[in-house]
Motif scaffolding. Sequence first.
Motif, mmCIF file in Angstrom:
data_model
loop_
_atom_site.group_PDB
_atom_site.id
_atom_site.type_symbol
_atom_site.label_atom_id
_atom_site.label_comp_id
_atom_site.label_asym_id
_atom_site.label_seq_id
_atom_site.Cartn_x
_atom_site.Cartn_y
_atom_site.Cartn_z
ATOM 1 N N PRO A 1 -0.826 -38.245 -18.102
ATOM 2 C CA PRO A 1 -1.812 -37.783 -19.073
ATOM 3 C C PRO A 1 -1.882 -36.262 -19.111
ATOM 4 C CG PRO A 1 -2.905 -38.724 -17.159
ATOM 5 C CD PRO A 1 -1.436 -38.919 -16.967
ATOM 6 N N LYS A 2 -2.000 -35.724 -20.316
ATOM 7 C CA LYS A 2 -2.195 -34.296 -20.512
ATOM 8 C C LYS A 2 -3.064 -34.145 -21.747
ATOM 9 C CE LYS A 2 0.099 -29.871 -20.912
ATOM 10 N NZ LYS A 2 1.377 -29.177 -21.037
ATOM 11 N N ASP A 3 -4.230 -33.539 -21.577
ATOM 12 C CA ASP A 3 -5.234 -33.443 -22.631
ATOM 13 C C ASP A 3 -5.602 -34.857 -23.087
ATOM 14 O OD1 ASP A 3 -5.196 -30.636 -22.435
ATOM 15 O OD2 ASP A 3 -3.457 -30.542 -23.773
ATOM 16 N N ASN A 4 -5.408 -35.224 -24.331
ATOM 17 C CA ASN A 4 -5.749 -36.559 -24.830
ATOM 18 C C ASN A 4 -4.510 -37.386 -25.144
ATOM 19 O OD1 ASN A 4 -8.517 -36.273 -24.651
ATOM 20 N ND2 ASN A 4 -8.643 -35.254 -26.636
ATOM 21 N N CYS A 5 -3.369 -37.046 -24.513
ATOM 22 C CA CYS A 5 -2.113 -37.751 -24.776
ATOM 23 C C CYS A 5 -1.410 -38.078 -23.466
ATOM 24 C CB CYS A 5 -1.164 -36.873 -25.595
ATOM 25 S SG CYS A 5 -1.722 -36.482 -27.229
ATOM 26 N N PHE A 6 -0.523 -39.065 -23.534
ATOM 27 C CA PHE A 6 0.446 -39.278 -22.469
ATOM 28 C C PHE A 6 1.702 -38.554 -22.907
ATOM 29 C CE2 PHE A 6 -2.061 -43.121 -21.454
ATOM 30 C CZ PHE A 6 -2.244 -42.884 -20.107
ATOM 31 N N GLU A 7 2.268 -37.742 -21.991
ATOM 32 C CA GLU A 7 3.466 -36.986 -22.310
ATOM 33 C C GLU A 7 4.596 -37.377 -21.378
ATOM 34 O OE1 GLU A 7 3.326 -32.768 -22.486
ATOM 35 O OE2 GLU A 7 1.638 -32.750 -23.879
ATOM 36 N N CYS A 8 5.788 -37.469 -21.958
ATOM 37 C CA CYS A 8 6.988 -37.751 -21.179
ATOM 38 C C CYS A 8 7.830 -36.480 -21.129
ATOM 39 C CB CYS A 8 7.783 -38.881 -21.836
ATOM 40 S SG CYS A 8 9.294 -39.276 -20.924
ATOM 41 N N LYS A 9 8.647 -36.362 -20.084
ATOM 42 C CA LYS A 9 9.494 -35.169 -19.981
ATOM 43 C C LYS A 9 10.585 -35.137 -21.045
ATOM 44 C CE LYS A 9 12.257 -37.161 -16.288
ATOM 45 N NZ LYS A 9 12.675 -37.013 -14.910
ATOM 46 N N CYS A 10 10.839 -36.287 -21.708
ATOM 47 C CA CYS A 10 11.835 -36.305 -22.786
ATOM 48 C C CYS A 10 11.240 -35.797 -24.107
ATOM 49 C CB CYS A 10 12.403 -37.704 -22.980
ATOM 50 S SG CYS A 10 11.321 -38.871 -23.831
ATOM 51 N N GLY A 11 9.908 -35.552 -24.112
ATOM 52 C CA GLY A 11 9.263 -35.028 -25.307
ATOM 53 C C GLY A 11 8.399 -36.031 -26.048
ATOM 54 N N TYR A 12 8.489 -37.311 -25.715
ATOM 55 C CA TYR A 12 7.688 -38.334 -26.388
ATOM 56 C C TYR A 12 6.219 -38.175 -26.005
ATOM 57 C CZ TYR A 12 5.922 -42.885 -27.801
ATOM 58 O OH TYR A 12 5.193 -43.880 -28.382
ATOM 59 N N LYS A 13 5.313 -38.347 -26.965
ATOM 60 C CA LYS A 13 3.868 -38.280 -26.739
ATOM 61 C C LYS A 13 3.202 -39.477 -27.388
ATOM 62 C CE LYS A 13 3.429 -33.258 -26.769
ATOM 63 N NZ LYS A 13 2.737 -32.114 -27.355
ATOM 64 N N MET B 1 -0.155 -47.342 -15.007
ATOM 65 C CA MET B 1 0.884 -46.413 -15.336
ATOM 66 C C MET B 1 1.397 -46.707 -16.740
ATOM 67 S SD MET B 1 3.536 -45.475 -12.342
ATOM 68 C CE MET B 1 3.138 -46.624 -11.065
ATOM 69 N N GLU B 2 1.702 -45.670 -17.403
ATOM 70 C CA GLU B 2 2.280 -45.803 -18.743
ATOM 71 C C GLU B 2 3.738 -45.356 -18.685
ATOM 72 O OE1 GLU B 2 0.640 -47.108 -21.380
ATOM 73 O OE2 GLU B 2 -0.966 -47.453 -19.962
ATOM 74 N N PHE B 3 4.601 -46.108 -19.348
ATOM 75 C CA PHE B 3 6.022 -45.793 -19.360
ATOM 76 C C PHE B 3 6.460 -45.404 -20.770
ATOM 77 C CE2 PHE B 3 5.383 -48.559 -15.761
ATOM 78 C CZ PHE B 3 6.072 -47.913 -14.761
ATOM 79 N N CYS B 4 7.384 -44.463 -20.850
ATOM 80 C CA CYS B 4 7.907 -43.986 -22.122
ATOM 81 C C CYS B 4 8.760 -45.068 -22.773
ATOM 82 C CB CYS B 4 8.735 -42.724 -21.894
ATOM 83 S SG CYS B 4 9.499 -42.077 -23.387
ATOM 84 N N PRO B 5 8.484 -45.410 -24.047
ATOM 85 C CA PRO B 5 9.303 -46.422 -24.718
ATOM 86 C C PRO B 5 10.714 -45.921 -25.048
ATOM 87 C CG PRO B 5 7.652 -45.562 -26.218
ATOM 88 C CD PRO B 5 7.381 -44.967 -24.871
ATOM 89 N N LYS B 6 10.913 -44.602 -25.035
ATOM 90 C CA LYS B 6 12.238 -44.040 -25.336
ATOM 91 C C LYS B 6 13.163 -44.065 -24.122
ATOM 92 C CE LYS B 6 11.729 -40.761 -29.095
ATOM 93 N NZ LYS B 6 11.808 -39.339 -29.438
ATOM 94 N N CYS B 7 12.671 -43.524 -22.989
ATOM 95 C CA CYS B 7 13.561 -43.362 -21.837
ATOM 96 C C CYS B 7 13.133 -44.169 -20.611
ATOM 97 C CB CYS B 7 13.685 -41.886 -21.466
ATOM 98 S SG CYS B 7 12.179 -41.154 -20.799
ATOM 99 N N GLY B 8 11.924 -44.750 -20.612
ATOM 100 C CA GLY B 8 11.476 -45.584 -19.506
ATOM 101 C C GLY B 8 10.852 -44.838 -18.348
ATOM 102 N N THR B 9 10.721 -43.518 -18.441
ATOM 103 C CA THR B 9 10.137 -42.712 -17.381
ATOM 104 C C THR B 9 8.614 -42.854 -17.396
ATOM 105 O OG1 THR B 9 11.931 -41.125 -17.642
ATOM 106 C CG2 THR B 9 10.009 -40.350 -16.461
ATOM 107 N N VAL B 10 7.981 -42.650 -16.240
ATOM 108 C CA VAL B 10 6.527 -42.669 -16.162
ATOM 109 C C VAL B 10 5.974 -41.492 -16.953
ATOM 110 C CG1 VAL B 10 4.541 -42.469 -14.622
ATOM 111 C CG2 VAL B 10 6.525 -43.760 -13.900
ATOM 112 N N MET B 11 4.970 -41.768 -17.799
ATOM 113 C CA MET B 11 4.322 -40.702 -18.570
ATOM 114 C C MET B 11 3.013 -40.338 -17.890
ATOM 115 S SD MET B 11 5.035 -41.641 -22.561
ATOM 116 C CE MET B 11 3.714 -42.783 -22.692
#
Length: 104
Positions: free
Chosen positions: A13-25, A1-11
């Motif tokens: 995968p979408k296309d070739n990126c990990f995306e967070c609901k806060c907008g971080y990629k 699992m990958e976690f967002c460094p900004k908000c700590g939420t689980v990110m």
Amino acid sequence: MEFCPKCGTVMFPKDNCFECKCGYKSEITKEQKSNYEVSEKVSAKENIIVKGEDVKTLPCTRAICPKCGNKEAFWWLQQTRRADESETRFLRCTKCGQTWREYD
């Protein structure tokens, strides 16, 4: 699992990126690609059920296995009856994998 460094939420995968609901990629690296396997694509509205025997991430408790007598089991709760009734506790032996249930 990958976690967002900004908000700590689980990110996820979408296309070739990990995306967070806060907008971080963040771009998925070759090392991260080897750690993930897509077994089937599902729509966002579908429930995902994790399959497999690897339940080592579940919490453990002391419980005597009815099959082998082992004294430790993984456990989880699941709502199997009406919402106004208590959940069912499932246990799985850490040694033989026998699964049984307990009711409150």
